[in-house]
Scaffold this motif. Sequence first.
Motif, PDB file in Angstrom:
ATOM      1  N   TYR A 188       0.868  -1.126  -0.066  1.00  9.28           N
ATOM      2  CA  TYR A 188       0.108   0.177   0.045  1.00  9.28           C
ATOM      3  C   TYR A 188       0.820   1.309  -0.059  1.00  9.28           C
ATOM      4  CZ  TYR A 188      -3.724  -3.128   1.237  1.00  9.28           C
ATOM      5  OH  TYR A 188      -4.516  -4.320   0.949  1.00  9.28           O
ATOM      6  N   SER A 206      -6.371  -4.466  -5.266  1.00 12.59           N
ATOM      7  CA  SER A 206      -6.445  -5.022  -3.908  1.00 12.59           C
ATOM      8  C   SER A 206      -4.721  -5.084  -3.523  1.00 12.59           C
ATOM      9  CB  SER A 206      -6.910  -6.486  -4.065  1.00 12.59           C
ATOM     10  OG  SER A 206      -6.035  -7.267  -4.783  1.00 12.59           O
ATOM     11  N   GLN A 257      -2.863  -7.649  -5.462  1.00  9.78           N
ATOM     12  CA  GLN A 257      -2.474  -7.190  -6.833  1.00  9.78           C
ATOM     13  C   GLN A 257      -1.491  -6.120  -6.637  1.00  9.78           C
ATOM     14  OE1 GLN A 257      -6.548  -6.049  -7.882  1.00  9.78           O
ATOM     15  NE2 GLN A 257      -6.882  -7.483  -8.949  1.00  9.78           N
ATOM     16  N   VAL A 312      -4.665 -14.555   0.248  1.00 13.80           N
ATOM     17  CA  VAL A 312      -3.690 -14.041  -0.790  1.00 13.80           C
ATOM     18  C   VAL A 312      -2.113 -14.470  -0.757  1.00 13.80           C
ATOM     19  CG1 VAL A 312      -3.208 -11.951  -2.071  1.00 13.80           C
ATOM     20  CG2 VAL A 312      -5.464 -12.459  -1.044  1.00 13.80           C
TER      21      VAL A 312
END
Lengths: 327, 336, 686
Positions: free
Chosen positions: B105, B162, B165, B195
């Motif tokens: 992020y 996300s 990703q 994930v």
Amino acid sequence: MRYYARRVGFYLLAAWAAITINFLLPRLMPGNPVEVLLARLKGHLSPQATNALEIQFGLAHHTSLVHEYVSYLNQLAHGQLGISITYFPTPVSTVIGEALPWTVFLVGFATIISFIVGTLLGIIVGWKRGSRLDVLLPATTFLSAVPYFWLALLAVLLFGYVLKWFPTSGGFGLTDTIGFNLPFIESAISHAVLPAVTIILASIAGWVLSMRNMMVTVLGEDYVALAEAKGLPRRRIIMTYGARNAILPNVANFALSLGFIVSGAILTEAVFAYPGIGYLLFEAVSNEDFPLAQAIFLVITIAVLVANLLADVVYGMLDPRARQGEA
Amino acid sequence: MPDGPVLEASELTKIFRLPRTAANPLRQQTLRAVDGVSMQLFAGATAALVGQSGSGKSTLVRLLSQLEHPTSGTIRINGEEVSASWGRSYRRYTEQVQIVLQDPYASLNPGFRVGRSVRRPLEIHKVHKTRAEREAAVRQLLEQVKLTPPEFYASKFPHELSGGQRQRVAIARSLAVNPKVLLADEPVSMLDVSVKVEILRVLNECRENLGLALLYVTHDIASARWCADTISVMYAGQIVESGPAEEVTQRARHPYTQLLIRSTPDPASGQPANGAKPEDGVTQGSAPETVGCRFRANCPSAMAKCAADEPPVVPLSAGQWVRCWLYAPENGPPAG
Amino acid sequence: MTAVFQPTDPAQATTAAATPAASLSSRLWVNTRGMLTPSVIAGLAILGLFVVIAIIGPYIAPDDPSATTAAILQGPSLHHLLGTTQTGQDVLSELLVGTRASMLVAFLAGAVATALAVLIGTASGLIGGLADELLSVLTNIFLVIPALPLAIVLAAYIPNGGEIALVIVISATGWSWSARVIRVQALSLRKRDYVLAARASGESRMRLIFVDTVPDLLPVIAIQFLSLVLFAILTEAGLAFLGLGGTGSWSWGNMLYWASEDTAWSQGAWWWFVPPGLCIALVGTSLALINFGADEVLNPRLRSARIARSNRASAAEPPSSAAGPELGAGPAAGDSDADVLLEVRNFTVTYRTDDGAVRAVRDVSFDLHRGEVLGIAGESGCGKTTLAYAICQIQRPPAVIEGGSLLYRPRADAAAPVDLLTMTAEDRSKYRWEEMAVVFQSAMNSLNPVIDVQNQLTDSLTSHRPDWTKQERNARAAEVLAMVGISGSRLHSYPHELSGGMRQRVAIAMALVLEPSIVIMDEPTTALDVVVQREIIEQLTELRHALKFSVIFITHDLSLLFEFADRIAVMYAGSIVELGKADRLYRQPAHPYTLGLGTCFPNVSGPLKTVRGIPGSPPDLRSLPDACPFEPRCGYRLPVCGTRQPQLTFGRPPLHDQTLVACFLHDPEQAASLPAGLIPGQASNA
């Protein structure tokens, strides 16, 4: 202790910087107006006083800058701020000494009231976020952008001229004798009402808005949610968990706010011809009384620094993290 | 390709100066974040570096990537000693050694589209001559990390993706210059459990296909066991045990490794054994003046010797070694 | 005047309010549309109007502002819309012409001061080291020296310097606050991961600064520019009012100066000085409004306060009675009531955002039994934390409990359960902590940073045990602290003096002070190292055996729950998809999602199991179709899965009869044709 030592150290540095700015200003400015002034006063001044003014304003051509600086600091250390032109030949220190109590009384009182009331209002509006109280916000925003002196002019017009409730000029009635007597105190208070209300009104919006925003931010913290989950009384949640944390930035940024309040107060005093430092500065500037103007700048700065130190002491008491020297 | 390590670190030490404290304003406190760490990364192999927060593993990664510089010790790439911080030599180093950061992020510029983020290393290192070649390379990179169709993802901003990703984009970016070494600093710790596996799989596939030397840095020894060939366990700036992944996890020798394994949630293992319970758990802050073993205060088997002298590195079978007095030859045969 | 210069310190705002990872500009990138709040629009409109007047003012002025006439001190009339001055000048014309001078000085001085602040702030923040220390000392000194007195003295030395002098004086005295803000921002940018990543990819230093860093500063710089324009407009007015504004030209401040010189108020000529002051205040207000809009974007909590306002009317009444179906007819009706401590039925929580409602918790029902550990597992965004907050009824705006009921049975023999949602505020504050306590994920955030541990432990005693003495309260605080293995010497510590593990123990001790029957734990060990996590879990197990409280334990770590929980509820996209005994969920997961989750955790001991993971990523809660939310990722999907949402019902045999699962595979009607061997949870027993 280290926290306080650091703060004191910083304010000493800031005071030294202000003094140095004061010393350098007339030397850096194009076409020193004091020279003209000095020529005009020739013959009215003792050689000693002339010399002192020359050192203060960089007109003593035969000496080095360093020597002037040392002499200047020496004069300051002895409380010699020069001679006022406006109140010639009264020394500047005497003139300021007479005006200072008025300002300390007016600005100190107004600032404390405005801080307390504004912070409390901010706490309430912040706690009741999303309620009807939020309609106050645009009005408060408007109030926060109003120039102090314009508010002062309106107050004079409305309460002095139209309603004739309060005197609009000066710090006391002309017939009163200054001293600790009832008529004088009564008159002083009635003269202070309008300027004080002006300063409070103009400065309160800032405290309300910043406190409200910090309250809203802090109320989103987990520890406030937890205090609610604990079933604590609302008062304790608001004050000990919310406000106690929300007020920290306000105290930390007190310097800045105080600078603006003092600036506003100067103009307010000028409107009301209130016999304090601000009006004195207005007079000094109007009469090109540079010794007085510069001394007032110095005195205001030092007063603000002292007030900041007090705010830092309060901050240290409120925030254990600051006390332990993290800041 | 030579058989030696692609990246070799010898005796890396990093000492940070700490802010002076109120209690002792005159003494300059220091922190040995990384303390004499040696490590080798081989082409096509995954080495895991396992440690808890504060163990110095992130600092080690920054030293290996030359984002920071060691107080002492050397880094060799293909046998050649390198030290670079800016300019051409550093750029040459980044062609060989790339890094994937922990937080997807934060590691992508929010104002750049994915395509731009991935393309930029190609431009810096002038990998391709024409614009069309670069675009094709970006497409191929995105496909490699399974972001298909690549054109769709290339035009996205990071906030439209996300976490998983985004981490794929970060991996694609690091692979753009065909590095020999990939340093992955906790690449899945910020991601959702469902994930994580996929991302580790992508990393491993890239390692296999490109012959990368992969360093997988993690706090999770179970995931290290699953995806790495070798595991090094780091505690307080030092590697305390190292060896093949199965050896280290199934026959852990160092008391700290044993504690780590005991503490890891594992429904298959039945009831966990009770460990030592110091007041504040196992502290990771490495005291600068410590003589002897860093772990001894929390160690159930601590001896007088552990306080007196630095524990020796004891080689065990199958390439495993441990830094512990328990296994020193003079203490008789290893007890484990 | 102060407000505009006291925005929340960006450093504080970001650490306090937002996810630490999200950068300033990423929020602005995402929110450019969201920035246009009513207040920002109003601000822009007013500012735009004045900019237009500044441009065309001199051309539309009815008279020459300097031309004196015989019509002195006339009130507003058709001929002079805003009256005339002492010397018969037209006030409206002065105002229109003055707008240009005032706005010009304000924007010029704002620009120069911003440039100064950017130069000093970025140099300080980006270069670092000694330069940073010196520049920040300089900035801080200018910050504590009051600006206006300095400006007055400066201006006094250049009495006829005109606008240029004003611009210099104003920008020289006003830059410091902005420089500080920009420095803080630049400092944090330098450490930002994507700048690091760009550097690691070999980017040159210049490009790092000008391409990767500075653009992220632009929003901050823009906000500072507006603040400085406001500062300039007020300072200019102040200086002009004192006669330091170059009395030759027309500006709002000069108008006020002449009005005051000629004592307009003593003649009641309000039309002379009210309009220019009003103009100053309006421009100031417009700038402040725009800045507040920006604040709302940077600090999402301010935003949610605004959203809460628009939703308040509809969310005021307690939602319970109407929404849920008949009580007791829930899926767990087979349980004996005596065993149930807390009954959650059809619980729904919605975030009412600008982009519409997000149903974060959808129709959740479960029972908490006496003395059990109920685990709730799910990934981020599945609604598990929202559920925890809502059960405690401490959800934050814009979250709203839309429906459902929370029935609490304090004693097994009590006839009627208490509905926690509809109880009176007074009852609720008695019930809180006494019956239900909570432990949050981040102990740093859940402890009040400014009061010591003892006070935080005893304040719930003060309100819930009013008859206790101070000594008794303090003794109890020491006692619970000892229970979690912390010595009494820590009673007078502040949260920042404790390590992460210790803070979490204090938070647990705090929850146990009143011996509640339910403790809700939201990821209590996630932020901790695994060794510390193990210690805390062991301690919790011991405490639970000793004190017999029930636990709702929320985590993303299913493998931890397999060891620690009695029963587990698995959440996906806001709903429970499977609920049953922990060992059964481990051995025999019934929902494909549970099955998939079980393969996401590599095991550390024993033979290495297959690790499979789940393809794809969790859905966006804003746009959930009326279908099984797991359908796109599911390897077992049936045609029906894409058409409607499965209900949480009992799994068909041989699943244990207390297993609930929301999956059509376990619906005999839908999956009749499937052989049991293909259905998760059925295969192993078939």
